[in-house]
Enzyme design. Structure first.
Site, PDB file in Angstrom:
ATOM      1  N   CYS A 149      -5.700  16.096  15.235  1.00  0.00           N
ATOM      2  CA  CYS A 149      -5.719  14.622  15.190  1.00  0.00           C
ATOM      3  C   CYS A 149      -5.760  14.216  13.723  1.00  0.00           C
ATOM      4  O   CYS A 149      -6.820  13.956  13.173  1.00  0.00           O
ATOM      5  CB  CYS A 149      -6.892  14.049  15.980  1.00  0.00           C
ATOM      6  SG  CYS A 149      -8.342  15.101  16.153  1.00  0.00           S
ATOM      7  N   GLY A 154      -4.159  11.811  11.527  1.00  0.00           N
ATOM      8  CA  GLY A 154      -4.011  10.583  10.758  1.00  0.00           C
ATOM      9  C   GLY A 154      -5.264  10.174  10.007  1.00  0.00           C
ATOM     10  O   GLY A 154      -6.370  10.367  10.512  1.00  0.00           O
ATOM     11  N   PRO A 155      -5.102   9.658   8.772  1.00  0.00           N
ATOM     12  CA  PRO A 155      -3.848   9.386   8.056  1.00  0.00           C
ATOM     13  C   PRO A 155      -3.288  10.572   7.281  1.00  0.00           C
ATOM     14  O   PRO A 155      -2.291  10.414   6.589  1.00  0.00           O
ATOM     15  CB  PRO A 155      -4.250   8.261   7.098  1.00  0.00           C
ATOM     16  CG  PRO A 155      -5.686   8.535   6.796  1.00  0.00           C
ATOM     17  CD  PRO A 155      -6.275   9.096   8.061  1.00  0.00           C
ATOM     18  N   GLY A 192      -4.981  13.133   5.114  1.00  0.00           N
ATOM     19  CA  GLY A 192      -5.534  13.698   3.891  1.00  0.00           C
ATOM     20  C   GLY A 192      -5.906  15.164   4.013  1.00  0.00           C
ATOM     21  O   GLY A 192      -5.563  15.997   3.156  1.00  0.00           O
ATOM     22  N   LYS A 193      -6.623  15.518   5.071  1.00  0.00           N
ATOM     23  CA  LYS A 193      -7.018  16.916   5.249  1.00  0.00           C
ATOM     24  C   LYS A 193      -5.803  17.780   5.583  1.00  0.00           C
ATOM     25  O   LYS A 193      -5.705  18.930   5.136  1.00  0.00           O
ATOM     26  CB  LYS A 193      -8.081  17.026   6.345  1.00  0.00           C
ATOM     27  CG  LYS A 193      -9.381  16.290   6.030  1.00  0.00           C
ATOM     28  CD  LYS A 193     -10.385  16.453   7.153  1.00  0.00           C
ATOM     29  CE  LYS A 193     -11.646  15.631   6.913  1.00  0.00           C
ATOM     30  NZ  LYS A 193     -11.394  14.168   7.022  1.00  0.00           N
ATOM     31  N   GLU A 208      -0.689  13.731  15.682  1.00  0.00           N
ATOM     32  CA  GLU A 208      -1.401  12.450  15.632  1.00  0.00           C
ATOM     33  C   GLU A 208      -1.009  11.654  16.860  1.00  0.00           C
ATOM     34  O   GLU A 208       0.162  11.617  17.242  1.00  0.00           O
ATOM     35  CB  GLU A 208      -1.070  11.704  14.350  1.00  0.00           C
ATOM     36  CG  GLU A 208      -1.506  10.249  14.307  1.00  0.00           C
ATOM     37  CD  GLU A 208      -2.993  10.051  14.547  1.00  0.00           C
ATOM     38  OE1 GLU A 208      -3.344   9.059  15.233  1.00  0.00           O
ATOM     39  OE2 GLU A 208      -3.804  10.873  14.085  1.00  0.00           O
ATOM     40  N   ASP A 229      -0.972  13.313  22.418  1.00  0.00           N
ATOM     41  CA  ASP A 229      -2.399  13.267  22.739  1.00  0.00           C
ATOM     42  C   ASP A 229      -2.986  14.655  22.564  1.00  0.00           C
ATOM     43  O   ASP A 229      -2.642  15.586  23.300  1.00  0.00           O
ATOM     44  CB  ASP A 229      -2.590  12.769  24.169  1.00  0.00           C
ATOM     45  CG  ASP A 229      -4.047  12.463  24.484  1.00  0.00           C
ATOM     46  OD1 ASP A 229      -4.943  13.046  23.838  1.00  0.00           O
ATOM     47  OD2 ASP A 229      -4.296  11.650  25.387  1.00  0.00           O
ATOM     48  N   CYS A 243     -17.075  12.732  10.631  1.00  0.00           N
ATOM     49  CA  CYS A 243     -17.650  11.996   9.508  1.00  0.00           C
ATOM     50  C   CYS A 243     -18.832  11.183  10.033  1.00  0.00           C
ATOM     51  O   CYS A 243     -18.914   9.978   9.844  1.00  0.00           O
ATOM     52  CB  CYS A 243     -16.606  11.093   8.863  1.00  0.00           C
ATOM     53  SG  CYS A 243     -17.190  10.364   7.321  1.00  0.00           S
TER      54      CYS A 243
END
Length: 505
Positions: free
Chosen positions: A309, A311-312, A314-315, A335, A364, A435
């Site tokens: 998953c 988005g956006p 970075g990782k 995503e 999904d 997070c």
């Protein structure tokens, strides 16, 4: 006529009813002192008010503020002032609302929202910034006259003059008196009470403090949430170097081997950032991607990595950059939202141009395990969560989440983790990341998924977290999972669990 006028006008500092205007010499004269009668607010304060109103309508401050600053032509010190004012007023609104209620003699629910935003901006200048109180009040009254109307400016004047009569510490004592401990902390440090209780529970179970020091740790965490974070940059390996970022004005991170900290200025002014060879990324986010890439792998041969998953992106972009130093690695990026998939494509551009083998799709993640079982060597599950670990960077997030969100999100998190384990090859690894330090979103999700199946084990991940010198990062908890903290590590409160899919005979 606005709602405030419909309720019968405004009240002065002593709570007396005051008419909207007085007719003298054929002109309307407001209750604002003559010295305060300027036709409009200055552009920095108006920009902060515009962002506050957009956030009230559902926008995100970090996305809205740059647009407003550009439209207003604000740069340098003016942009910095507007940023501090915007973020501070939104972040500290819990405290300011309590003070505004006391100073105005009415619940904030009875104050027009646009006027309330103006009052919050004034309160932050008086109580949270190095603006002389008289200047803060008079400038905010001028802003109110422009954006809220003449009648409202008199009300704003009365409330702000009352606020200037006490220091921040005196106001905190006033508005927290008689409240239970967690509620008092919630007001003083401007967090919803349920968030304070959740963070207390997270610290208690996190293994970085004992019961005797829990209260001090909680206060330190709440204070860290309210401190403006540094701008952290990542130099994507093989695409940019930390030295290049340092040459552009950043300082090398002591925590992340691929990180740097920008003490000031616009990151977009750095060529590597504009070219997506580097990016703005919290050091905690860097560390979890590095840890997954460094996890021991069973077997040899080509590898397939998956960001479930993304988005956006970075990782995923960091993982793709790391993959270029290894042979025969393909990074698959998934995503669920098509719009965010486009963001991922833009984020991954430099890594793809540098030769990373990347496949990007929309779907999904909860269904991928059934569609592609036993397929991937390394999987990142950066699960959607409450974001309670990133309150420093997302000032509006604390006011938008509710306890009901936790139950909805944990169900999705468990489904995503179970799907990832299904999609992992036997011997492959899955990194579950949030997070958020909320126990319900972290260890509880991992336990609920692993207890229901016999093909996954949780490995001790602490040794995978290495700082810029190569040493293991300290204060990560009791293991086997890892919890980073704003007040301990200076990062977002990232949680990391490493699960290995068991090789069955």
């Amino acid at each position: 006529m606005n709602d405030e006028q419909q309720r019968g006008g405004y009240r002065d500092e002593r709570g007396r009813q005051r008419p909207e205007s007085r007719r003298a010499g054929g002109k309307n004269r407001t209750a604002v002192r003559p010295a305060d009668r300027r036709r409009g607010g200055d552009p920095t304060r108006k920009a902060a008010w515009q962002v506050s109103r957009a956030v009230a309508g559902g926008a995100y401050a970090n996305l809205e503020l740059p647009k407003v600053l550009r439209a207003a032509g604000l740069h340098g010190r003016d942009a910095a002032f507007a940023t501090e004012l915007t973020y501070g007023a939104i972040r500290m609104r819990g405290l300011y609302d309590a003070i505004i209620e006391f100073a105005s003699g009415r619940p904030v629910s009875q104050i027009d929202p646009p006027v309330l935003d103006t009052l919050r901006l004034g309160a932050h200048q008086i109580l949270g910034m190095r603006v002389p109180p008289h200047a803060a009040a008079s400038e905010t009254v001028a802003l109110a006259r422009e954006v809220n109307g003449t009648g409202a400016s008199g009300f704003v004047n009365a409330v702000l003059r009352r606020i200037t009569e006490r220091t921040r510490e005196e106001w905190i004592r006033e508005v927290t008196a008689g409240r239970p401990r967690d509620e008092a902390l919630a007001v003083e440090h401007s967090h919803p009470a349920w968030v304070v209780r959740a963070l207390r529970g997270s610290l208690r179970s996190g293994g970085v403090t004992d019961e005797a020091h829990l209260e001090d740790a909680l206060v330190a965490l709440l204070e860290a949430d309210n401190a403006a974070p540094a701008v952290s940059l990542v130099a994507r390996p093989g695409l940019a170097t930390v030295a290049e970022l340092v040459e552009a004005g950043a300082e090398a991170s002591q925590l992340s081997p691929v990180g740097a900290v920008l003490p000031g200025g616009d990151p977009a002014d750095i060529p590597a950032v504009r070219q997506t060879r580097a990016a703005v990324q919290d050091e905690g986010s860097q560390l979890v991607a590095l840890a997954l890439a460094a996890a021991p792998r069973d077997g040899d041969g080509p590898q397939e990595w998956l960001d479930l998953c993304a988005g956006p992106g970075g990782k995923a972009a960091l993982l793709a950059a790391l993959s270029t130093s290894q042979q025969n690695v393909t990074v698959f990026v998934n995503e669920v939202n098509e719009h965010r998939t486009e963001l991922v494509r833009r984020t991954m551009r430099a890594a793809i141009d540098a030769g990373a083998e990347v496949m990007i799709g929309t779907g999904d993640g909860r269904e991928l395990g059934a569609e592609e079982p036993d397929t991937y060597d390394r999987i990142l599950v950066d699960a959607p969560c409450t974001g309670l670990g990133a309150l420093r960077r997302r000032p509006e997030a604390r006011w938008r989440r509710t306890p009901a969100d936790v139950g909805e999100l944990t169900a999705i998190q468990a489904e995503l983790l179970a799907s990832a384990l299904d999609a992992a090859k036997p011997g492959g690894v899955v990194a579950y990341v949030t997070c958020s330090p909320h126990v319900a979103e972290t260890t509880a999700v991992v336990d609920s998924v692993t207890e229901g199946r016999g093909d996954a084990t949780v490995e001790d991940a602490r040794g995978l977290f290495r700082d810029a010198s190569g040493s293991q990062i300290s204060d990560l908890g009791d293991g086997p999972t890892v919890q980073l903290w704003p007040h301990v590590h200076g990062t977002d409160a990232m949680f990391f669990a490493l699960l290995r899919k068991t090789v069955t005979s």
